[in-house]
Motif scaffolding. Sequence first.
Motif, short mmCIF file in Angstrom:
data_model
loop_
_atom_site.label_atom_id
_atom_site.label_comp_id
_atom_site.label_asym_id
_atom_site.label_seq_id
_atom_site.Cartn_x
_atom_site.Cartn_y
_atom_site.Cartn_z
N SER A 46 0.83 -1.21 0.00
CA SER A 46 0.00 0.00 0.00
C SER A 46 0.86 1.25 0.00
CB SER A 46 -0.93 -0.02 1.22
OG SER A 46 -1.76 -1.16 1.21
N ASP A 47 2.01 1.21 0.70
CA ASP A 47 2.92 2.36 0.70
C ASP A 47 3.37 2.72 -0.71
OD1 ASP A 47 2.92 3.04 3.35
OD2 ASP A 47 4.82 2.08 3.86
N SER A 48 3.59 1.70 -1.55
CA SER A 48 4.03 1.97 -2.92
C SER A 48 2.94 2.69 -3.69
CB SER A 48 4.42 0.66 -3.61
OG SER A 48 3.31 -0.19 -3.77
N VAL A 49 1.67 2.35 -3.43
CA VAL A 49 0.56 3.05 -4.07
C VAL A 49 0.51 4.50 -3.61
CG1 VAL A 49 -1.96 3.17 -4.28
CG2 VAL A 49 -0.80 0.95 -4.33
N LEU A 50 0.66 4.71 -2.30
CA LEU A 50 0.65 6.07 -1.75
C LEU A 50 1.78 6.90 -2.34
CD1 LEU A 50 -0.62 8.02 0.37
CD2 LEU A 50 1.12 7.22 1.95
N HIS A 51 2.97 6.30 -2.44
CA HIS A 51 4.13 7.02 -2.97
C HIS A 51 3.87 7.48 -4.40
CE1 HIS A 51 8.26 8.21 -3.52
NE2 HIS A 51 8.39 7.39 -4.55
#
Length: 385
Positions: free
Chosen positions: A260-265
Amino acid sequence: MKPSGSLLKIISEDLMPVTEIDIRALAEIYAEKDIYFSVYLPVSGREHEHLNRIFVDSRVKAIKKALSSELRSEFEKTFDMAEPSIFEAPVSGEKGRIIFACSSESFLHVYRLAVETEQSLVLDTSPFLLPLARLRADYDDYGVLLVDSQEAKFTCVRSDLAEEKKHLSIDLMNKHKKGGWSQMRFNHLRKGAIKSFLSEVADNVKGTCDQLQTRGLVIAGPGEAKQQLMDLLSQDVRQSVLGVIDVAMDISRDELVEESDSVLHENELSTSKKKADELKNAILKGGLAVHGVEDVRDVLEQGRVNVLLVLKGSSVPGWICERCQNLQVNVQPPKECDRCGGPTSVIDVVEELYELAQRTGAEVEFVEKEDFLDSDDVVGALLRY
């Protein structure tokens, strides 16, 4: 301005999301002398303990050497107050630590973070906030909805700290007795149950998102339920969806946060690029925008800035009068302010512009070098009027 009574002592015993740190209140604090001590340290792993001691000892010696005898005595008292917190063993999951201290104001803040910070140790007329601002930009709060046709889990992720907020499930009658419903009728009832369940999930997501005030929502899970849910979400919740990812329902919490962090980034990069493009277009067309440190300083002082754009990793030397807040760029500080005769301090102008943006309620966006801003113009501003 002196810190208020409620801000004098804040010591987190547990991990704290960076978004819980009241950066706007900290930006209001300043003095006429270099009395505020700020420390940022990575603390996970035994190697950091040794490296931090070397770094802190070196910076403390350098600061003492540069101070007058009066300020040196004040700094030593402040360091003695902060030192136990600097070298205290990390709690479980702690990767970074931020400490702000000032002995003369009995001011001590200790924040334990689940994200790593870069080493920094500064003595200034106010808490040094730029590294914290960059962390805030990298670690927004967001929600993750892990869903399939039978189960939904809503998790809030705050600075890589994941806390499950809602868990819903249904029994979809996957088994039925021989001689019971026809397969067609069973499939029809099952589809109806799935739609009813996902409608309940959609209603719960809206309420949870409104309550938590997250940046947005990542929808995750296997199969087609994700898209079915998207069709049932209200328009405002659908617009807050940062991305949709395919993962198994039994994914570990750490893996879910990483995905999910990669999506947010990616979403943050897209947002920064849009803001930079908006700045560029406004400047080309003579719209409500300025760029360049001195022009941005002027409109910030007038309270006209809606969005301050800052080039990531940038720094600009200058000085400020701590009495009247006269801020000058790329020049050596005079002994006295040419406006009011007050004391002057050498500062990072970008840090001061960030603090001024916080005081005037401006949004701050950090952008990459290729997004219009460069080493000559490290800041820009979209204006309110």
